[in-house]
Scaffold this motif. Structure first.
Motif, short mmCIF file in Angstrom:
data_model
loop_
_atom_site.label_atom_id
_atom_site.label_comp_id
_atom_site.label_asym_id
_atom_site.label_seq_id
_atom_site.Cartn_x
_atom_site.Cartn_y
_atom_site.Cartn_z
N GLU A 45 3.63 8.26 -7.54
CA GLU A 45 2.66 7.25 -7.09
C GLU A 45 2.44 7.36 -5.58
OE1 GLU A 45 3.30 3.56 -10.20
OE2 GLU A 45 4.70 3.73 -8.50
N LYS A 46 1.21 7.10 -5.15
CA LYS A 46 0.91 7.04 -3.72
C LYS A 46 1.35 5.70 -3.16
CE LYS A 46 -3.13 10.10 -3.68
NZ LYS A 46 -4.60 10.18 -3.49
N PHE A 47 1.71 5.70 -1.87
CA PHE A 47 2.15 4.46 -1.26
C PHE A 47 1.57 4.30 0.14
CE2 PHE A 47 5.02 7.37 0.84
CZ PHE A 47 5.19 6.80 2.10
N LEU A 88 10.88 -7.26 0.12
CA LEU A 88 9.87 -8.09 0.75
C LEU A 88 8.46 -7.77 0.26
CD1 LEU A 88 11.29 -7.99 4.38
CD2 LEU A 88 11.31 -9.95 2.83
N GLY A 89 8.33 -6.84 -0.67
CA GLY A 89 7.01 -6.47 -1.18
C GLY A 89 6.20 -5.67 -0.19
N CYS A 90 6.86 -4.93 0.70
CA CYS A 90 6.17 -4.21 1.76
C CYS A 90 5.91 -2.73 1.44
CB CYS A 90 6.96 -4.32 3.06
SG CYS A 90 6.94 -5.99 3.75
N LEU A 91 6.44 -2.23 0.31
CA LEU A 91 6.06 -0.90 -0.16
C LEU A 91 4.89 -1.11 -1.12
CD1 LEU A 91 6.68 2.14 -0.09
CD2 LEU A 91 8.10 1.80 -2.13
N LEU A 92 3.73 -0.64 -0.72
CA LEU A 92 2.49 -0.99 -1.41
C LEU A 92 1.90 0.22 -2.12
CD1 LEU A 92 0.97 -3.08 1.51
CD2 LEU A 92 2.22 -3.94 -0.48
N LYS A 93 1.56 0.05 -3.38
CA LYS A 93 0.93 1.12 -4.13
C LYS A 93 -0.52 1.28 -3.67
CE LYS A 93 3.72 0.40 -8.30
NZ LYS A 93 3.70 0.15 -9.75
N TYR A 94 -0.96 2.53 -3.69
CA TYR A 94 -2.32 2.83 -3.24
C TYR A 94 -2.96 3.75 -4.25
CZ TYR A 94 -6.08 4.92 -0.47
OH TYR A 94 -7.30 5.38 -0.04
N GLU A 95 -4.17 3.41 -4.68
CA GLU A 95 -4.84 4.17 -5.73
C GLU A 95 -6.09 4.89 -5.22
OE1 GLU A 95 -5.50 1.54 -9.00
OE2 GLU A 95 -3.34 1.23 -9.36
N GLY A 96 -6.26 4.94 -3.91
CA GLY A 96 -7.39 5.67 -3.35
C GLY A 96 -7.16 7.16 -3.39
N GLU A 97 -8.19 7.90 -3.01
CA GLU A 97 -8.13 9.36 -3.12
C GLU A 97 -7.42 10.01 -1.94
OE1 GLU A 97 -11.21 13.01 -4.31
OE2 GLU A 97 -11.98 11.04 -3.76
N SER A 98 -7.62 9.50 -0.74
CA SER A 98 -7.09 10.17 0.46
C SER A 98 -5.89 9.42 1.03
CB SER A 98 -8.18 10.28 1.53
OG SER A 98 -8.62 8.98 1.89
#
Length: 420
Positions: free
Chosen positions: A89-91, A129-139
């Motif tokens: 997963e991207k983060f 703390l919920g500070c590692l955030l998943k990212y679903e964008g391309e770049s």
């Protein structure tokens, strides 16, 4: 797992090291960092070292990894977090932890966690703390830039206005109001223009000032006044350098009433005072720029504070909600954080670029940690392309994109540069 990282040992002592990371614990996560944009805060940490509130006292013996505007891929997940995160997963990451009252933060305080590295270990408090955030964008660069964009977003939420006759405060900039962005042709100012034009509380007027004509011309090439008009916004760029009475001229653009919201993007005394002078009734001045001078001050018209309800706020960083808003708006194509980026480089250029940041302010310097590449301005790609066809290709790609960094450029870079 071996990593390469830029580490801080003392004042202005940054070194690119290769070393072994320890195995992760059950409550940690191993990540691969792909991109990390350089923040002025990293320069402040490097120049102050142990005098900085977030930097530990023992860095000479246990150096920390710098950089906090990072994005990449999750590689290995400790058992505690296996229900929430998966390898691949991207983060992105919100570095402002404020964990149990501590000022410790990735990029300032941790031996094994910082953005200027190939691989790092996320300590358990980041996930707690919920500070590692998943990212679903391309770049990846867009996820890196979510952190500086979140600072801008936070400042827009922090402004407030009053209601005459009551004690109710209305949070946020005035929808349909008049907005001034002073010293606004730099990277954060450009991000602010982008957000103001596309957020859910758009002003009817945005006036952007600067004293550097080249920066203003670049800003005008990125943000079309025609496009702004289609969104119901009058967008005006002003070089205040030669104006005899800049506050009077700026205020005249509003019909003499003054601005509802004023943002100051440089810690310069005359600029702060200029911002105070152009406030309208119930106007809010946001001092966005972080000074290094602990005695920095400017004159404020307290007659207007009393009779016109003018007021001042300051913001430093955004919170996790701001970061999530930035990521989601980016994923949907509502904002384009690339407007902030002017230089691209590899991990081998990160230390020098950080230490020289005040000498070459320009825009955001974006570092790709898996490659070696001299820090290069996007506008210089064409010239370097005369001797290296890879730069010529980057020049061709960015020229099709208003001279801005983009996903296609990132993908080409990652496929054609290496650590060698």
């Amino acid at each position: 797992m071996k990593t390469r990282a830029v580490r801080l040992y003392g004042k202005n002592d940054l070194r690119l090291d290769e070393f072994e990371l320890p195995p992760i614990k059950d409550d940690e996560i191993l990540v691969q960092v792909v991109s990390d944009s350089i923040c002025m805060s990293s320069y402040k940490a490097a120049s102050l070292a142990t005098d900085h509130k977030r930097v530990p006292a023992d860095i000479a013996e246990f150096p920390i990894i710098i950089g906090h505007e990072m994005a990449g891929n999750i590689v290995e997940v400790g058992a505690k977090w296996s229900h929430q995160f998966k390898a691949g997963e991207k983060f992105s990451m919100q570095p402002a932890l404020n964990y149990k009252g501590s000022m410790d933060s990735p990029g300032y305080s941790y031996r094994y966690c910082g953005g200027a590295a190939t691989y790092v270990i996320m300590p358990q408090e980041v996930m707690e703390l919920g500070c590692l955030l998943k990212y679903e964008g391309e770049s990846y660069y867009e996820a890196s830039l979510a952190e500086p964009m979140s600072c801008i977003i936070g400042s827009f939420h922090a402004n407030y206005h009053t209601t005459m006759g009551s004690y109710e405060h209305k949070m946020g900039i005035v929808e349909g109001g008049k907005l001034a962005i002073l010293a606004g042709a730099g990277p954060m100012g450009l991000g602010a223009i982008d957000y103001a034009m596309n957020c859910d509380r758009r002003p009817s007027m945005i006036v952007v000032t600067d004293v550097d004509q080249k920066r203003l011309e670049r800003a005008e090439s990125v943000f079309s006044t025609t496009e702004a008009k289609e969104k119901g916004i009058e967008l005006i760029f002003v070089n205040t350098k030669e104006l005899e009475d800049a506050p009077a001229y700026l205020k005249s653009l509003t019909g003499g009433t003054g601005f509802d919201d004023v943002y100051v993007f440089a810690p310069v005394k005359p600029l702060v005072e200029q911002g105070d002078k152009i406030l309208g009734r119930d106007g809010c001045l946001n001092f966005f720029a972080g000074p290094t001078d602990t005695q920095f001050s400017g004159l404020c018209n307290f007659y207007n504070v009393h009779y016109n309800s003018t007021h001042i706020v300051g913001t430093t960083g955004g919170n996790t909600d701001d970061m999530i808003e930035s990521l989601r708006m980016t994923e949907k194509g509502l904002i384009n954080p690339a407007v902030m980026v002017t230089h691209i480089g590899g991990l081998d250029s990160a230390a020098e670029a950080t230490l020289r940041l005040p000498e070459a302010p320009a825009g955001k310097k974006l570092i790709y940690t898996s490659i070696n590449m001299e820090l290069t301005a996007i506008i210089d790609f064409e010239e370097k392309g005369k001797t290296d066809p890879r730069y010529a290709k980057l020049a061709e790609i960015t020229s099709r994109n208003k001279g801005l960094w983009c996903t296609e450029a990132e993908q080409y870079l990652l496929e054609n540069w290496s650590l060698s």
